[in-house]
Scaffold this motif. Structure first.
Motif: not given
Length: 135
Positions: A1-20
């Protein structure tokens, strides 16, 4: 099932969210909540990294609000969240367990988000820019 909350990137086991350009505590809280929701949907094997790029608040205030916000989350989620700051063209406070390849990928994502943000006019200026073009 696709994730409802998208993040800016995913590298391996790390989800990344960027707030500029973080200029308000509520924006930091939104970033933490978005990342926590994405982590919750992803399962136990993932961790989250919130990168605050070019913040308009002090490092002390940022850390205080980060810790305060984490206390409102479930312990299992809060324990998998980390914070890093991108300031003056450099990643600061990045946890030691991230290698140089991860750091390089992360810096590209942050630069992309900063460029994307700078392409948008602040809401207060957008009206006047449209009006100028129409007149």
């Amino acid at each position: 099932m696709p994730r409802r909350y998208k993040v800016d990137a995913e590298f391996g086991s790390t989800l990344v969210e960027v707030k500029a350009g973080l200029d308000a505590v509520r924006n930091l809280q939104v970033g933490i909540l978005q990342l926590a929701l994405a982590l919750d949907e992803s399962g136990e094997g993932k961790r989250g990294l919130l990168v605050v790029a070019a913040p308009a608040m002090s490092q002390t205030r940022l850390q205080e609000e980060w810790h305060s916000s984490l206390r409102a989350l479930r312990r299992d989620l809060a324990g998998r969240l980390r914070l890093a700051v991108f300031h003056a063209g450099r990643l600061q406070d990045l946890p030691d367990d991230y290698d140089s390849v991860f750091r390089a990928k992360l810096e590209r994502v942050v630069q992309h988000e900063l460029e994307r943000r700078s392409a948008h006019l602040p809401r207060g200026e957008a009206f006047y820019e449209v009006l100028r073009l129409l007149v």
